[in-house]
Structure formats: structure tokens, C-alpha cells
Design a protein around this motif. Structure first.
Motif, PDB file in Angstrom:
ATOM      1  N   TYR A  69     -60.973 100.522-149.633  1.00  0.00           N
ATOM      2  CA  TYR A  69     -60.452  99.272-149.624  1.00  0.00           C
ATOM      3  C   TYR A  69     -59.608  98.951-150.750  1.00  0.00           C
ATOM      4  O   TYR A  69     -60.452  98.841-152.019  1.00  0.00           O
ATOM      5  CB  TYR A  69     -61.162  98.245-149.335  1.00  0.00           C
ATOM      6  CG  TYR A  69     -60.690  96.675-148.982  1.00  0.00           C
ATOM      7  CD1 TYR A  69     -59.209  96.561-148.939  1.00  0.00           C
ATOM      8  CD2 TYR A  69     -61.152  95.714-149.278  1.00  0.00           C
ATOM      9  CE1 TYR A  69     -58.593  95.308-148.990  1.00  0.00           C
ATOM     10  CE2 TYR A  69     -60.790  94.523-149.331  1.00  0.00           C
ATOM     11  CZ  TYR A  69     -59.458  94.196-149.311  1.00  0.00           C
ATOM     12  OH  TYR A  69     -58.719  92.894-149.003  1.00  0.00           O
ATOM     13  N   LEU A  70     -58.486  98.800-151.425  1.00  0.00           N
ATOM     14  CA  LEU A  70     -57.545  98.423-152.159  1.00  0.00           C
ATOM     15  C   LEU A  70     -57.084  96.981-151.942  1.00  0.00           C
ATOM     16  O   LEU A  70     -56.131  96.888-150.824  1.00  0.00           O
ATOM     17  CB  LEU A  70     -56.434  99.354-152.434  1.00  0.00           C
ATOM     18  CG  LEU A  70     -56.796 100.894-152.813  1.00  0.00           C
ATOM     19  CD1 LEU A  70     -55.597 101.485-153.176  1.00  0.00           C
ATOM     20  CD2 LEU A  70     -57.749 100.983-153.798  1.00  0.00           C
ATOM     21  N   LEU A  71     -57.395  96.068-152.691  1.00  0.00           N
ATOM     22  CA  LEU A  71     -56.972  94.700-152.848  1.00  0.00           C
ATOM     23  C   LEU A  71     -56.013  94.586-153.777  1.00  0.00           C
ATOM     24  O   LEU A  71     -56.370  94.515-155.157  1.00  0.00           O
ATOM     25  CB  LEU A  71     -58.220  93.616-152.746  1.00  0.00           C
ATOM     26  CG  LEU A  71     -57.634  92.174-152.770  1.00  0.00           C
ATOM     27  CD1 LEU A  71     -56.673  91.798-151.794  1.00  0.00           C
ATOM     28  CD2 LEU A  71     -58.882  91.270-152.936  1.00  0.00           C
ATOM     29  N   ASP A  72     -54.858  94.453-153.627  1.00  0.00           N
ATOM     30  CA  ASP A  72     -53.680  94.251-154.695  1.00  0.00           C
ATOM     31  C   ASP A  72     -53.814  95.464-155.913  1.00  0.00           C
ATOM     32  O   ASP A  72     -53.713  95.403-157.000  1.00  0.00           O
ATOM     33  CB  ASP A  72     -53.751  92.833-155.466  1.00  0.00           C
ATOM     34  CG  ASP A  72     -52.560  92.417-156.064  1.00  0.00           C
ATOM     35  OD1 ASP A  72     -51.610  92.970-155.562  1.00  0.00           O
ATOM     36  OD2 ASP A  72     -52.594  91.674-156.948  1.00  0.00           O
ATOM     37  N   GLY A  73     -54.142  96.496-155.429  1.00  0.00           N
ATOM     38  CA  GLY A  73     -54.327  97.861-156.098  1.00  0.00           C
ATOM     39  C   GLY A  73     -55.629  98.067-156.690  1.00  0.00           C
ATOM     40  O   GLY A  73     -55.752  99.284-157.354  1.00  0.00           O
ATOM     41  N   ALA A  85     -66.818  88.983-156.439  1.00  0.00           N
ATOM     42  CA  ALA A  85     -66.785  87.699-156.560  1.00  0.00           C
ATOM     43  C   ALA A  85     -65.636  86.836-157.246  1.00  0.00           C
ATOM     44  O   ALA A  85     -64.781  86.186-157.016  1.00  0.00           O
ATOM     45  CB  ALA A  85     -68.001  86.783-156.746  1.00  0.00           C
ATOM     46  N   ILE A  86     -65.183  87.698-158.499  1.00  0.00           N
ATOM     47  CA  ILE A  86     -64.266  87.317-159.451  1.00  0.00           C
ATOM     48  C   ILE A  86     -62.986  87.725-158.875  1.00  0.00           C
ATOM     49  O   ILE A  86     -62.197  87.012-158.835  1.00  0.00           O
ATOM     50  CB  ILE A  86     -64.498  88.243-160.734  1.00  0.00           C
ATOM     51  CG1 ILE A  86     -65.712  87.550-161.509  1.00  0.00           C
ATOM     52  CG2 ILE A  86     -63.287  88.007-161.608  1.00  0.00           C
ATOM     53  CD1 ILE A  86     -66.367  88.210-162.764  1.00  0.00           C
ATOM     54  N   LEU A  87     -63.012  88.947-158.163  1.00  0.00           N
ATOM     55  CA  LEU A  87     -61.497  89.500-157.425  1.00  0.00           C
ATOM     56  C   LEU A  87     -61.373  88.596-156.533  1.00  0.00           C
ATOM     57  O   LEU A  87     -60.199  88.162-156.376  1.00  0.00           O
ATOM     58  CB  LEU A  87     -62.118  90.775-157.139  1.00  0.00           C
ATOM     59  CG  LEU A  87     -60.909  91.681-156.468  1.00  0.00           C
ATOM     60  CD1 LEU A  87     -59.601  91.850-157.497  1.00  0.00           C
ATOM     61  CD2 LEU A  87     -61.092  92.786-155.716  1.00  0.00           C
ATOM     62  N   ARG A  88     -62.269  88.070-155.750  1.00  0.00           N
ATOM     63  CA  ARG A  88     -62.089  87.304-154.509  1.00  0.00           C
ATOM     64  C   ARG A  88     -61.537  85.877-154.966  1.00  0.00           C
ATOM     65  O   ARG A  88     -60.545  85.370-154.345  1.00  0.00           O
ATOM     66  CB  ARG A  88     -63.456  87.145-153.860  1.00  0.00           C
ATOM     67  CG  ARG A  88     -63.364  86.354-152.669  1.00  0.00           C
ATOM     68  CD  ARG A  88     -64.766  86.463-151.740  1.00  0.00           C
ATOM     69  NE  ARG A  88     -65.834  85.770-152.467  1.00  0.00           N
ATOM     70  CZ  ARG A  88     -67.082  86.342-152.670  1.00  0.00           C
ATOM     71  NH1 ARG A  88     -67.241  87.689-152.218  1.00  0.00           N
ATOM     72  NH2 ARG A  88     -67.827  85.772-153.246  1.00  0.00           N
ATOM     73  N   ASN A  89     -62.131  85.421-156.090  1.00  0.00           N
ATOM     74  CA  ASN A  89     -61.739  84.184-156.370  1.00  0.00           C
ATOM     75  C   ASN A  89     -60.264  84.176-157.012  1.00  0.00           C
ATOM     76  O   ASN A  89     -59.349  83.449-156.899  1.00  0.00           O
ATOM     77  CB  ASN A  89     -62.476  83.659-157.742  1.00  0.00           C
ATOM     78  CG  ASN A  89     -62.069  82.359-158.084  1.00  0.00           C
ATOM     79  OD1 ASN A  89     -61.301  82.329-159.319  1.00  0.00           O
ATOM     80  ND2 ASN A  89     -62.536  81.282-157.557  1.00  0.00           N
ATOM     81  N   ARG A  90     -59.803  85.392-157.647  1.00  0.00           N
ATOM     82  CA  ARG A  90     -58.484  85.339-158.020  1.00  0.00           C
ATOM     83  C   ARG A  90     -57.401  85.632-157.069  1.00  0.00           C
ATOM     84  O   ARG A  90     -56.238  85.279-157.124  1.00  0.00           O
ATOM     85  CB  ARG A  90     -58.486  86.447-159.369  1.00  0.00           C
ATOM     86  CG  ARG A  90     -59.393  86.117-160.266  1.00  0.00           C
ATOM     87  CD  ARG A  90     -58.903  85.062-161.399  1.00  0.00           C
ATOM     88  NE  ARG A  90     -59.501  85.196-162.614  1.00  0.00           N
ATOM     89  CZ  ARG A  90     -60.672  84.608-162.828  1.00  0.00           C
ATOM     90  NH1 ARG A  90     -61.247  83.862-161.838  1.00  0.00           N
ATOM     91  NH2 ARG A  90     -61.420  84.542-163.959  1.00  0.00           N
ATOM     92  N   ASN A 118     -62.218  79.677-163.267  1.00  0.00           N
ATOM     93  CA  ASN A 118     -60.931  80.474-163.894  1.00  0.00           C
ATOM     94  C   ASN A 118     -60.631  79.786-165.294  1.00  0.00           C
ATOM     95  O   ASN A 118     -60.327  78.874-165.649  1.00  0.00           O
ATOM     96  CB  ASN A 118     -59.778  80.295-163.106  1.00  0.00           C
ATOM     97  CG  ASN A 118     -58.658  81.296-163.434  1.00  0.00           C
ATOM     98  OD1 ASN A 118     -58.599  81.695-164.559  1.00  0.00           O
ATOM     99  ND2 ASN A 118     -57.654  81.562-162.507  1.00  0.00           N
ATOM    100  N   THR A 119     -61.026  80.637-166.301  1.00  0.00           N
ATOM    101  CA  THR A 119     -61.188  80.263-167.527  1.00  0.00           C
ATOM    102  C   THR A 119     -59.607  80.085-168.496  1.00  0.00           C
ATOM    103  O   THR A 119     -59.516  79.646-169.239  1.00  0.00           O
ATOM    104  CB  THR A 119     -61.825  81.282-168.738  1.00  0.00           C
ATOM    105  OG1 THR A 119     -61.332  82.601-168.354  1.00  0.00           O
ATOM    106  CG2 THR A 119     -63.214  81.361-168.511  1.00  0.00           C
ATOM    107  N   ASN A 166     -54.615  79.004-156.620  1.00  0.00           N
ATOM    108  CA  ASN A 166     -54.819  80.129-157.423  1.00  0.00           C
ATOM    109  C   ASN A 166     -53.463  81.098-157.728  1.00  0.00           C
ATOM    110  O   ASN A 166     -53.772  82.102-158.148  1.00  0.00           O
ATOM    111  CB  ASN A 166     -56.124  80.877-157.121  1.00  0.00           C
ATOM    112  CG  ASN A 166     -57.305  80.782-158.183  1.00  0.00           C
ATOM    113  OD1 ASN A 166     -56.842  80.517-159.541  1.00  0.00           O
ATOM    114  ND2 ASN A 166     -58.241  81.112-158.069  1.00  0.00           N
ATOM    115  N   SER A 167     -52.763  80.627-156.888  1.00  0.00           N
ATOM    116  CA  SER A 167     -51.538  81.797-156.525  1.00  0.00           C
ATOM    117  C   SER A 167     -52.150  83.077-156.162  1.00  0.00           C
ATOM    118  O   SER A 167     -51.948  84.099-156.923  1.00  0.00           O
ATOM    119  CB  SER A 167     -50.668  81.961-157.632  1.00  0.00           C
ATOM    120  OG  SER A 167     -49.916  80.760-158.094  1.00  0.00           O
TER     121      SER A 167
END
Length: 251
Positions: A69-73, A85-90, A118-119, A166-167
Motif C-alpha cells: 500500500y502506497l499512500l501519496d508515494g 500515526a504521523i503519516l495518517r495525521n499529515r 504538526n510542529t 491539514n491540506s
């Protein structure tokens, strides 16, 4: 038709097995498809079709037993829970059937939530992004209303604003009109069609076949496999459908 567009979602032979007692349940049995930037896709299927498992996979809430599974590459399957979790949030904006808002907080505070992790955003930037997002969904006059001061339709708009803030690469909606009356459901569909026309990528998971008439592409699951993946050549206008509803009490 999408060769020049970027694949935001790419599933290759995804399988997901669950061990239940002595048995192995094959929830997904080799699912493959790509969803391209700017598509509005409904994923449908009856209870037990693998729809929820697929939703959890797409949302990085669960990882496949095998397949890629590739999410946005970005390849997801071998990531740690924290990395996911970080990928999901972004990358993903979630919209749930039950809104999932914090009840005693204002619309702005609910929408700011994904940016807390998101820092890149300071407090003022978070506030500005939340206000902008709420204006996009037509709630510029409800910024300081709390959830218990809003109707179901307004709460779902807050949830959509939170998904947008978060766009994200993709908006993932799970039965997003499931708790709403007919009129409010169409108002939310009008909003989704507008976001799609503005270039957002939307995946709408539903058991309601009527919603497929308002999206661009329909993926139908049965027994853990994709049985149908078709483009809709006659996309209906939710705005027109809303205008044609018989007049009754306003939401």
C-alpha cells in the motif's frame, strides 16, 4: 484517462487475514486499485464485504497481511505504529458518521486538533488555518459555537473542516451522511462535490448505493475482492437534488 495524474492511493494485491479462534478469516483477498489526485470515489459493499477492513487499511489504522500500500508515494505496510500515526495525521483527513467532535469545545478548537501534532504550525497559524477551513465549509459565522449548540449538519461540517485543515492528500469519509436526514445529507453531498471541483481527492465509503450517483467513480467490494470498478458517466448534481426536495422544516 489518469496517466498524467499522480496516484494518491496505490493498492497492490492487498490481503488481510484475521485469526478468530481456530479459524482464519480472509477479510481482503487480493485487492488492487489506484486512486488518482482529484478523484471522487465511492467504495461500496454489503456488510461483510471487506469494506471496513479496506477503510482501516486506507486510513493507516491497520496494516495488510501481505501486498503493498502506497499512500501519496509512501509505502505503509512495514511502518511502525508511530510512523503510521504521523503519516495518517499529515496525509489523511477523516470524516466519520458520528462526527467525533469534542463536545465542550468550540468549532475552532475542534478543527485545530490535527494541527496540534504538526510542529510546522504555531498557535496563531493553527487558529488562522482553522478559521479558513471553517469558512470553506460555510461555518464562518459559527466559529465559537460548541458542538451542543449545533445541528447534526453543522457538526458534520465542523468534522469536514477538521479533515481539510491539514491540506491532506486524501479525504476519507466513512458513512459521512449516515446519521443525517435527507435534506442535510444532500447539503453535505453538495459540499463534497464542491470540494472535489476544487481539486480535493475524496474517498467516500458507504453502503448507500444512491451516493454513487453523485461521485465520479465507484468501487464495489464483495467477499473481500473488488467486483466492480467503474467510472460514472452521468454524475448527478447534489445541488439540483437538494433544490428539488419538497420543502419542510429547516435544519
Amino acid at each position: 484517462m489518469n496517466q498524467e495524474k499522480k496516484a494518491v492511493i496505490s493498492l497492490d494485491n492487498i490481503r488481510r487475514d484475521f485469526i478468530v479462534g481456530e479459524e482464519t478469516v480472509h477479510a481482503l483477498r487480493g485487492v488492487s486499485f489506484k486512486i488518482y489526485e482529484g478523484e471522487f470515489v465511492t467504495i461500496m459493499g454489503k456488510s461483510g464485504s471487506g469494506k471496513s477492513t479496506l477503510l482501516n487499511t486506507l486510513g493507516c489504522l491497520d496494516t495488510p497481511t501481505s501486498g503493498e500500500y502506497l499512500l501519496d508515494g509512501t509505502p505503509v505496510r512495514k511502518m511502525s505504529k508511530n510512523e503510521r500515526a504521523i503519516l495518517r495525521n499529515r496525509k489523511i483527513g477523516f470524516v466519520f458518521q458520528s462526527y467525533n467532535l469534542l463536545s465542550k469545545t468550540t468549532a475552532i478548537e475542534n478543527v485545530e486538533l490535527p494541527l496540534m501534532y504538526n510542529t510546522k504550525y504555531n498557535a496563531q497559524q493553527r487558529r488562522e488555518a482553522a478559521v479558513e477551513s471553517l469558512k470553506m465549509v460555510g461555518l464562518g459565522d459559527r466559529l465559537y459555537h460548541k458542538s451542543n449548540q449545533m445541528s447534526g449538519g453543522q457538526m458534520q461540517r465542523v468534522a469536514i473542516a477538521r479533515a481539510l485543515v491539514n491540506s491532506p492528500a486524501v479525504i476519507l469519509a466513512d458513512e459521512a451522511t449516515g446519521n443525517l436526514d435527507t435534506k442535510t445529507s444532500f447539503e453535505i453531498l453538495v459540499l463534497f462535490q464542491k470540494l472535489w471541483k476544487d481539486g480535493k481527492t475524496i474517498i467516500f465509503v458507504t453502503h448507500n448505493p444512491e451516493i454513487a450517483q453523485y461521485s465520479q467513480r465507484n468501487i464495489f467490494l464483495a467477499d473481500g475482492k473488488v467486483r466492480d470498478d467503474t467510472y460514472n458517466n452521468n454524475i448527478l448534481s447534489a445541488e439540483k437534488a437538494l433544490a428539488e426536495l419538497p420543502a419542510n422544516d429547516e435544519d
